[in-house]
Design a protein around this motif. Structure first.
Motif, mmCIF file in Angstrom:
data_model
loop_
_atom_site.group_PDB
_atom_site.id
_atom_site.type_symbol
_atom_site.label_atom_id
_atom_site.label_comp_id
_atom_site.label_asym_id
_atom_site.label_seq_id
_atom_site.Cartn_x
_atom_site.Cartn_y
_atom_site.Cartn_z
ATOM 1 N N SER A 135 0.596 -1.148 0.282
ATOM 2 C CA SER A 135 0.112 0.023 0.118
ATOM 3 C C SER A 135 0.488 1.685 0.219
ATOM 4 O O SER A 135 0.194 2.312 -0.933
ATOM 5 C CB SER A 135 -0.596 -0.322 1.404
ATOM 6 O OG SER A 135 0.088 -0.075 2.331
ATOM 7 N N THR A 136 2.166 1.591 0.749
ATOM 8 C CA THR A 136 2.985 2.273 0.459
ATOM 9 C C THR A 136 3.547 2.212 -0.748
ATOM 10 O O THR A 136 4.719 3.756 -0.960
ATOM 11 C CB THR A 136 3.892 2.732 1.772
ATOM 12 O OG1 THR A 136 4.258 1.682 2.114
ATOM 13 C CG2 THR A 136 3.401 2.454 3.007
ATOM 14 N N PHE A 139 4.053 5.290 -2.534
ATOM 15 C CA PHE A 139 4.180 6.346 -1.941
ATOM 16 C C PHE A 139 5.263 7.151 -2.005
ATOM 17 O O PHE A 139 6.204 8.496 -1.828
ATOM 18 C CB PHE A 139 3.397 7.408 -0.492
ATOM 19 C CG PHE A 139 1.686 7.219 -1.138
ATOM 20 C CD1 PHE A 139 0.970 8.477 -1.261
ATOM 21 C CD2 PHE A 139 1.349 5.762 -0.836
ATOM 22 C CE1 PHE A 139 -0.289 8.258 -1.483
ATOM 23 C CE2 PHE A 139 -0.260 5.960 -0.607
ATOM 24 C CZ PHE A 139 -0.551 7.189 -0.952
ATOM 25 N N LEU A 166 9.374 1.926 5.246
ATOM 26 C CA LEU A 166 8.337 1.413 4.800
ATOM 27 C C LEU A 166 9.125 0.359 3.569
ATOM 28 O O LEU A 166 7.260 -1.028 3.565
ATOM 29 C CB LEU A 166 7.158 2.268 4.043
ATOM 30 C CG LEU A 166 6.875 3.673 4.991
ATOM 31 C CD1 LEU A 166 6.221 4.815 5.007
ATOM 32 C CD2 LEU A 166 6.069 2.950 6.150
ATOM 33 N N GLN A 167 9.373 -0.110 2.943
ATOM 34 C CA GLN A 167 9.624 -0.889 2.116
ATOM 35 C C GLN A 167 10.300 -1.878 2.342
ATOM 36 O O GLN A 167 10.337 -3.009 2.076
ATOM 37 C CB GLN A 167 9.673 -0.024 0.457
ATOM 38 C CG GLN A 167 8.903 0.759 -0.336
ATOM 39 C CD GLN A 167 8.135 0.414 -0.594
ATOM 40 O OE1 GLN A 167 8.298 -0.543 -1.789
ATOM 41 N NE2 GLN A 167 6.583 -0.075 0.290
#
Length: 377
Positions: A135-136, A139, A166-167
């Motif tokens: 989901s990130t 971005f 985040l990844q």
């Protein structure tokens, strides 16, 4: 410099073979209902399916002008999330293996609280973490995606700590948890090495299955830990830790057209990652596609296939009349009325004999019926 022609010839069939060999192991583990191994093998199968598709679309010969819009948008999210799921499955698997050799507390029937904690742990690492990564991804991207010859769609990530966490941070966290549980499992095995068979029997697990599961987890951990760890080291060494996050720079108005074509030489680390996914598919088959459960699965599938074909052949060439179809069992009695033309009368017991009747006319009379018997299989 990498020869893309040779790479394409070797990469495509190996990825396809690895995908095919993963299917029996996935079915076998699905029957065993072992959630971590199901997730791990399923992720490897999906990753190799993508590898095969990319190698066919952008081979090492020719020039496919297609940019992969929509197709690559989906693939890069899977490429980002599934390695995180593999690391999470490793952590869940090693947690089970560590609990299997625990002797101070043996729970033959887990309590409701224990089952709740187990599923919370498994779903968090195997499902929730990959969903966060997926989901990130939009971005934290530094462009739409890359298209590389042979290996195809490749995600682009910003070079800062927020994007890294985040990844790749979730995969690193899962891999570190897996390392802790792996260390605990090894320590307990060494401590109880003389009576390890009895300890595992208490937990309801065979020694050979424990070894295969541990080997799968160790190989998965060896392939999951280096990438996020080296990426963190690279961020620190290159001094990119303080790069500011700028939405205007990473997502300008022409972001939808930021599709870059690159050679394999420019993304050698991605080639290593994709190659490790192919190798892991072969290792999965070696561990679970050649064992006792696999041999039983193969023999069952062959037996069912042969039996189905024989039944279809017999039904096509030697059909039963409607009056005899659907009889309950082989000990029923068939009563035939007396007939002077055939000499068939009385009751015939069908223990090991299957009787088939062909009626001569549409009225159901037995005027000219013929009787055929054959030994029932």
């Amino acid at each position: 410099m990498i020869n893309v022609f040779v790479l394409g010839i070797a990469y495509t069939p190996l990825a396809l073979l690895s995908l095919i060999l993963s299917v029996p192991s996935l079915v076998i583990q699905g029957r065993a209902r072992n959630f971590p191994t199901i997730v791990l093998i399923a992720c490897i199968a999906v990753l190799n399916l993508q590898n095969v598709a990319n190698a066919f679309i952008w081979p090492g010969w020719g020039d496919n002008p297609w940019e992969g819009r929509i197709f690559c948008d989906i693939e890069i999210r899977l490429y980002a999330a599934l390695p995180t799921a593999v690391a999470g499955a490793d952590a869940s698997l090693f947690r089970q293996l560590a609990a299997a050799v625990r002797t101070d507390r043996v729970d033959l029937v887990p309590t409701k609280g224990q089952r709740y904690r187990k599923w919370t742990f498994d779903l968090s690492l195997c499902v929730l973490f990959p969903i966060i990564v997926m989901s990130t991804q939009y971005f934290m991207s530094n462009g739409r995606f890359y298209v590389v010859v042979v290996i195809g769609c490749t995600p682009s990530i910003q070079s800062n700590w927020v994007a890294y966490f985040l990844q790749l941070g979730w995969a690193l966290l899962s891999a570190l948890i897996a390392t802790v549980y792996c260390t605990i499992a090894v320590a307990r095995v060494v401590r109880h090495r003389r009576q390890i068979s009895g300890v595992l029997a208490t937990s309801g697990m065979r020694t050979d299955r424990y070894i295969r599961l541990f080997t799968l987890g160790a190989v998965g951990l060896a392939l999951s830990l280096p990438h996020p760890l080296l990426a963190a080291i690279g961020l620190w060494v290159t001094g990119s830790t303080g790069d500011a996050i700028s939405w205007r720079k990473s997502h300008p108005p022409w972001w939808a057209d930021m599709i870059l074509r690159m050679s394999v030489d420019g993304v050698s680390e991605q080639l290593v990652t994709r190659g490790s996914q192919i190798v892991l598919g072969f290792i999965v088959f070696a561990l679970f596609g050649l064992g006792r459960e696999a041999n039983l699965f193969y023999s069952t599938m062959v037996t069912r296939s042969v039996k189905t074909r024989l039944q279809g052949h017999n039904a096509q060439h030697d059909p039963l009349p409607p009056s005899l179809e659907g009889r309950p069992n082989a000990t029923d009695h068939v009563r035939l009325g007396p007939d002077a033309g055939t000499g068939i009368s009385g009751t015939r017991r069908m223990d090991n004999i299957e009787t088939e009747l062909w009626l001569a006319d549409n009225d159901g009379d037995l005027g000219s019926a013929r009787q055929h018997t054959r030994t029932a299989t």
